[in-house]
Design a protein around this motif. Structure first.
Motif, PDB file in Angstrom:
ATOM      1  N   TYR A  87       0.836  -1.206   0.000  1.00 31.89           N
ATOM      2  CA  TYR A  87       0.000   0.000   0.000  1.00 31.89           C
ATOM      3  C   TYR A  87       0.871   1.256   0.000  1.00 31.89           C
ATOM      4  CZ  TYR A  87      -4.016  -2.952   1.171  1.00 31.89           C
ATOM      5  OH  TYR A  87      -5.004  -3.892   1.152  1.00 31.89           O
ATOM      6  N   ALA A  88       1.949   1.219   0.785  1.00 33.22           N
ATOM      7  CA  ALA A  88       2.852   2.375   0.853  1.00 33.22           C
ATOM      8  C   ALA A  88       3.419   2.696  -0.520  1.00 33.22           C
ATOM      9  CB  ALA A  88       3.985   2.103   1.849  1.00 33.22           C
ATOM     10  N   ARG A  89       3.882   1.697  -1.244  1.00 34.53           N
ATOM     11  CA  ARG A  89       4.468   1.953  -2.566  1.00 34.53           C
ATOM     12  C   ARG A  89       3.442   2.533  -3.526  1.00 34.53           C
ATOM     13  NH1 ARG A  89       7.311  -3.395  -2.372  1.00 34.53           N
ATOM     14  NH2 ARG A  89       6.026  -3.972  -4.139  1.00 34.53           N
ATOM     15  N   ALA A  90       2.226   2.007  -3.506  1.00 32.04           N
ATOM     16  CA  ALA A  90       1.188   2.503  -4.409  1.00 32.04           C
ATOM     17  C   ALA A  90       0.846   3.958  -4.097  1.00 32.04           C
ATOM     18  CB  ALA A  90      -0.062   1.623  -4.309  1.00 32.04           C
ATOM     19  N   ILE A  91       0.673   4.278  -2.824  1.00 30.41           N
ATOM     20  CA  ILE A  91       0.309   5.634  -2.423  1.00 30.41           C
ATOM     21  C   ILE A  91       1.452   6.610  -2.693  1.00 30.41           C
ATOM     22  CG2 ILE A  91      -0.153   7.089  -0.401  1.00 30.41           C
ATOM     23  CD1 ILE A  91      -1.848   4.677   0.659  1.00 30.41           C
ATOM     24  N   CYS A  92       2.656   6.235  -2.308  1.00 31.66           N
ATOM     25  CA  CYS A  92       3.806   7.142  -2.489  1.00 31.66           C
ATOM     26  C   CYS A  92       4.087   7.413  -3.956  1.00 31.66           C
ATOM     27  CB  CYS A  92       5.038   6.577  -1.784  1.00 31.66           C
ATOM     28  SG  CYS A  92       4.854   6.573   0.007  1.00 31.66           S
ATOM     29  N   ASP A  93       3.983   6.408  -4.799  1.00 26.90           N
ATOM     30  CA  ASP A  93       4.182   6.627  -6.232  1.00 26.90           C
ATOM     31  C   ASP A  93       3.078   7.502  -6.818  1.00 26.90           C
ATOM     32  OD1 ASP A  93       6.500   5.182  -6.213  1.00 26.90           O
ATOM     33  OD2 ASP A  93       5.698   3.447  -7.297  1.00 26.90           O
ATOM     34  N   ALA A  94       1.834   7.313  -6.358  1.00 25.83           N
ATOM     35  CA  ALA A  94       0.715   8.095  -6.890  1.00 25.83           C
ATOM     36  C   ALA A  94       0.854   9.578  -6.567  1.00 25.83           C
ATOM     37  CB  ALA A  94      -0.607   7.558  -6.338  1.00 25.83           C
ATOM     38  N   LEU A  95       1.481   9.907  -5.444  1.00 29.72           N
ATOM     39  CA  LEU A  95       1.598  11.304  -5.030  1.00 29.72           C
ATOM     40  C   LEU A  95       2.831  12.012  -5.593  1.00 29.72           C
ATOM     41  CD1 LEU A  95       0.436  10.961  -1.329  1.00 29.72           C
ATOM     42  CD2 LEU A  95      -0.873  11.802  -3.298  1.00 29.72           C
ATOM     43  N   THR A  96       3.682  11.259  -6.302  1.00 36.23           N
ATOM     44  CA  THR A  96       4.863  11.843  -6.934  1.00 36.23           C
ATOM     45  C   THR A  96       4.432  12.848  -8.001  1.00 36.23           C
ATOM     46  OG1 THR A  96       6.237   9.913  -6.499  1.00 36.23           O
ATOM     47  CG2 THR A  96       6.909  11.321  -8.338  1.00 36.23           C
ATOM     48  N   GLY A  97       5.023  14.026  -7.956  1.00 35.44           N
ATOM     49  CA  GLY A  97       4.689  15.070  -8.920  1.00 35.44           C
ATOM     50  C   GLY A  97       3.505  15.923  -8.494  1.00 35.44           C
ATOM     51  N   VAL A  98       2.848  15.548  -7.392  1.00 34.80           N
ATOM     52  CA  VAL A  98       1.722  16.326  -6.881  1.00 34.80           C
ATOM     53  C   VAL A  98       2.101  16.910  -5.517  1.00 34.80           C
ATOM     54  CG1 VAL A  98      -0.688  16.264  -6.146  1.00 34.80           C
ATOM     55  CG2 VAL A  98       0.045  14.909  -8.107  1.00 34.80           C
ATOM     56  N   ILE A  99       2.360  16.045  -4.552  1.00 29.21           N
ATOM     57  CA  ILE A  99       2.754  16.489  -3.213  1.00 29.21           C
ATOM     58  C   ILE A  99       4.249  16.769  -3.182  1.00 29.21           C
ATOM     59  CG2 ILE A  99       2.926  15.838  -0.774  1.00 29.21           C
ATOM     60  CD1 ILE A  99       0.074  16.343  -1.620  1.00 29.21           C
ATOM     61  N   TYR A 100       5.032  15.882  -3.764  1.00 27.15           N
ATOM     62  CA  TYR A 100       6.489  16.007  -3.795  1.00 27.15           C
ATOM     63  C   TYR A 100       6.970  15.668  -5.196  1.00 27.15           C
ATOM     64  CZ  TYR A 100       5.050  11.383  -2.223  1.00 27.15           C
ATOM     65  OH  TYR A 100       4.369  10.207  -2.066  1.00 27.15           O
ATOM     66  N   VAL A 101       8.181  16.107  -5.517  1.00 28.88           N
ATOM     67  CA  VAL A 101       8.738  15.850  -6.841  1.00 28.88           C
ATOM     68  C   VAL A 101       9.062  14.368  -7.004  1.00 28.88           C
ATOM     69  CG1 VAL A 101      10.659  16.367  -8.407  1.00 28.88           C
ATOM     70  CG2 VAL A 101       9.658  18.182  -7.024  1.00 28.88           C
TER      71      VAL A 101
END
Length: 168
Positions: A118-132
Motif C-alpha cells: 500500500y505504501a508503494r502505491a500511495i507514495c508513487d501516486a503522489l509523486t509530482g503532486v505532493i512532492y517531486v
C-alpha cells in the motif's frame, strides 16, 4: 505533534503495488494486479489534486514527457512541479473491507495487501503532486485497518493520508 499540512481522504478499494511479473511474449515487466492498481493510484492522485487545487505536470503538446521542458499550463519545470520540495513525513491509514469470515481485529488475511505494498502505491501516486519524488519521504508510516477500528479509519474501504513538512 504539529498539524499536517495536507489531509487526503480517498474512497474505494485500496490496491497494493506488489511484485512485478514478466510477460511471456514481450518480456516486459508489469504489475500482476494492474487492473486494480491503476485505478487506485488515479483515485489517490485525483484526491490529492482536488485537495490542493493543483494540476498535473503537462509537457508542451506533442513533446516527450521525459524532456526537460516546462509545464504547458504554469511554466514550472518538472523538478519544481510539486507542493513540497523538501523532506516530507507521510502517514496513511488504509481501511480494507472486512470479510464476513474474518474474526481478527486487524487485517491478517491474504485478501488484503501487505502494508508496504500500500505504501508503494500511495507514495508513487503522489509523486509530482505532493512532492517531486518519493525519495523526499524521510519518515513514512502505513496502518492497515478495518472500518471504524483505528481513529483515522474510514467507514468504508479507502485511505486517509496525512502529510507533514519533514523538516519540522
Amino acid at each position: 505533534m504539529t498539524a499536517p499540512l495536507v489531509i487526503i481522504a480517498v474512497r474505494g478499494e485500496p490496491a497494493g503495488q506488489g511484485n512485478l511479473r514478466t510477460g511471456p511474449k514481450h518480456g516486459k515487466a508489469y504489475h500482476a494486479n494492474s487492473k486494480d492498481l491503476s485505478p487506485w493510484r488515479e483515485r489517490v492522485r485525483g484526491a490529492a489534486l482536488d485537495v490542493l487545487g493543483a494540476h498535473e505536470f503537462r509537457p508542451p503538446t506533442g513533446e516527450d514527457r521525459r524532456l526537460a521542458l516546462p509545464c504547458d499550463e504554469c511554466g514550472t519545470y518538472r523538478t519544481q512541479h510539486a507542493t513540497l520540495l523538501g523532506p516530507v513525513r507521510l502517514e496513511a491509514v488504509v481501511t480494507v473491507r472486512r470479510l464476513k469470515s474474518v474474526t481478527a481485529k486487524w487485517p491478517v488475511t491474504r485478501s488484503s495487501s501487505d502494508w508496504d505494498h500500500y505504501a508503494r502505491a500511495i507514495c508513487d501516486a503522489l509523486t509530482g503532486v505532493i512532492y517531486v519524488d518519493d525519495s523526499q519521504i524521510i519518515d513514512g508510516r502505513v496502518i492497515t485497518t478495518y472500518p471504524h477500528v483505528h481513529q483515522h479509519a474510514l467507514g468504508e474501504p479507502g485511505a486517509v493520508i496525512r502529510i507533514w513538512n519533514g523538516g519540522a
